[in-house]
Enzyme design. Structure first.
Site, PDB file in Angstrom:
ATOM      1  CE  LYS A 228      -3.117   2.634   3.002  1.00  0.00           C
ATOM      2  NZ  LYS A 228      -3.774   2.692   4.336  1.00  0.00           N
ATOM      3  CG  ASP A 233      -5.632   8.363   4.449  1.00  0.00           C
ATOM      4  OD1 ASP A 233      -6.451   8.974   3.719  1.00  0.00           O
ATOM      5  OD2 ASP A 233      -5.955   7.457   5.224  1.00  0.00           O
ATOM      6  CE  LYS A 240      -6.360   9.024   7.899  1.00  0.00           C
ATOM      7  NZ  LYS A 240      -6.846   7.872   8.667  1.00  0.00           N
ATOM      8  CG  ASP A 310      -9.807   7.582   6.830  1.00  0.00           C
ATOM      9  OD1 ASP A 310      -8.748   7.632   6.166  1.00  0.00           O
ATOM     10  OD2 ASP A 310      -9.830   7.661   8.073  1.00  0.00           O
ATOM     11  CD  GLU A 312      -6.759   5.478   2.393  1.00  0.00           C
ATOM     12  OE1 GLU A 312      -5.625   5.137   2.772  1.00  0.00           O
ATOM     13  OE2 GLU A 312      -7.683   5.711   3.194  1.00  0.00           O
ATOM     14  NE  ARG A 314     -10.719  -1.207   4.005  1.00  0.00           N
ATOM     15  CZ  ARG A 314     -11.269  -1.372   5.205  1.00  0.00           C
ATOM     16  NH1 ARG A 314     -12.449  -1.975   5.304  1.00  0.00           N
ATOM     17  NH2 ARG A 314     -10.680  -0.943   6.298  1.00  0.00           N
TER      18      ARG A 314
END
Length: 460
Positions: A228, A233, A240, A310, A312, A314
């Site tokens: 990943k 993020d 977040k 959030d 993301e 996966r």
């Protein structure tokens, strides 16, 4: 990278004597009278992590005493000697007696020598070790270099470590070992059917990409690593809070550790056909960001409803895993900093892993213990799979309810793997919140050494 080892100064190396509360009285009794008195005056009792430099008559260091846990202690930190590089005065040292595990102590010494020095003068310890006889210094140096690579990539802030810079790091590694490198960038992801990777990364001014390199004899068993690579993020539109965003430069920790693992595999010349896939994106906020309840068709075919922007990681892994699976590798491994649920369950130091291959599960557990690279198996619990159902698409990326978040993430990814002979998923943290022996605060190499051990034993 600063080498922790010195082989040319054996005779002049300062001895390090390991002691426990139990062994210290005997060690102390054998010291010369002045040294014994000096230790007593300092109140030294060989507590774990305590150290004392005993002087010669002319004021130099005669030897160092370093405290370890007793043999019968509830917990023995086999990386305790990793404190030494940060404690000792500059010089070259050697082990005068055996710690609890000599190989792991040497590895800990090397890992504890790491410092991140990109943005200020590097304060790496000017301390080196003459390796004990019988230790595979080349292998330990390989592991230390790989850990430094992972740590450097994770520690680099996102303004200097976006998708393009991550691709450059991967390209440099591929070039070093003669691997075949390619990268699919921006709108080409849509054209070449990587819709989920594109969806997550499309709001950023820094184009998303899929990093792809292959190395080794094509006739050897196929081992594919997927990492990943979310370079930052924000959480996307499901933003977040500031405290949750603070260390999100580490959200490409899966990619960093996959590159560390690839370095070890290639440097050791393992008999595998290695492939590395890294979906590299930034999950940003903009007018064209993907939204909650949007639906995208995945590379594999099933449609995915966005329950939470959030979740993301996966999504980008799903397309990459589906692509990897098309080649039917013998072993498919993915690493990612995926869920807070894994941290709630197991904390930052103990990543969970998932597989339905019982032999692989046992081998991973054994190798993790041998390398002091802790991992803990959690189940791909089939009854929870229905939690991923969507009323309007084939699957939802983030089911409501909040239970078993790491397991449901693993079950989501499992939907995209079917042809690989074996699959291993590891939900890493990639970060050491506060310094521990051999583990400075900051980016961390997790799971890579354990998996390298596994691959070495299978394909060495």
């Amino acid at each position: 990278m600063h080498s922790a080892f010195e082989t040319a100064a054996t005779a002049s190396a300062i001895p390090i004597t390991f002691a426990t509360k139990t062994t210290w009285p005997e060690i102390s009794a054998a010291l010369p009278a002045p040294a014994k008195a000096f230790a007593a005056a300092n109140g030294f009792a060989a507590k774990p992590g305590a150290w004392l430099a005993l002087p010669t008559k002319d004021g130099a260091i005669a030897q160092v005493i370093f405290g370890l846990e007793d043999d019968g202690a509830t917990f023995r930190d086999l990386f305790r000697p990793g404190q030494l590089p940060g404690l000792l005065p500059p010089g070259t040292y050697r082990f005068a007696n055996a710690p609890h595990d000599t190989r792991l102590a040497v590895l800990a010494f090397a890992l504890g020598s790491y410092r991140f020095g990109r943005y200020r003068k590097n304060d790496a310890p000017k301390v080196t070790l003459v390796p004990p006889e019988g230790v595979d210094v080349a292998d330990i140096s390989r592991m230390a270099e790989a850990a430094a690579l992972a740590r450097d990539l994770i520690n680099t802030p996102s303004n200097d470590m976006g998708p393009e810079e991550l691709a450059t790091a991967a390209s440099d590694l591929a070039t070093r070992f003669g691997a075949e490198f390619k990268c699919i960038i921006g709108e080409d992801l849509v054209q070449q059917n990587f819709p989920l990777i594109h969806a997550v990364g499309m709001a950023s001014t820094r184009a998303p990409r899929l990093i792809d390199f292959s190395w080794g004899d094509p006739s050897h068993p196929k081992v594919t690593l997927v990492g990943k690579g979310v370079c930052f993020d924000t959480g996307g539109l499901d933003l977040k809070p500031s405290n949750g965003m603070l260390i999100m430069k580490k959200d490409m920790g899966g990619a960093a550790n996959v590159l560390a693992l690839a370095l070890m595999v290639m440097d050791a010349k393992l008999k595998v056909r290695l492939r590395v896939l890294i979906p590299a994106v930034e999950n940003a906020v903009a007018g064209n960001a993907f939204r909650p309840l949007d639906i995208f068709k995945s590379r594999k075919g099933p449609t995915v409803e966005i329950g939470n922007t959030d979740a993301e990681g996966r999504l980008v892994l799903a397309d990459a895993l589906a692509y990897a699976d098309e080649e039917k590798p013998e072993l498919l491994v993915d690493l990612g900093t995926l869920t807070g649920a894994a941290r709630v369950a197991l904390g930052p130091d103990l990543p969970p892993y998932y597989t339905n291959d019982e032999t692989l599960a046992l081998d991973v557990a054994r190798c993790a213990k041998e390398q002091n690279d802790p991992l803990w198996r959690l189940p791909l619990w089939a009854p929870y799979d229905s939690w991923l159902d969507s009323k309007v698409a084939n699957i939802n990326n983030a089911p409501s309810g909040g239970f078993a978040g790491s397991i449901t993430c693993a079950l989501f990814l499992q939907r995209f793997v079917e042809a690989a002979k074996s699959w291993l998923h590891v939900d890493i943290y990639g970060w050491t919140p506060s310094a521990k022996p051999a583990r400075p605060e900051g980016g961390e190499c997790q799971a890579a050494r354990a998996i390298y051990q596994l691959l070495s034993q299978r394909y060495g």
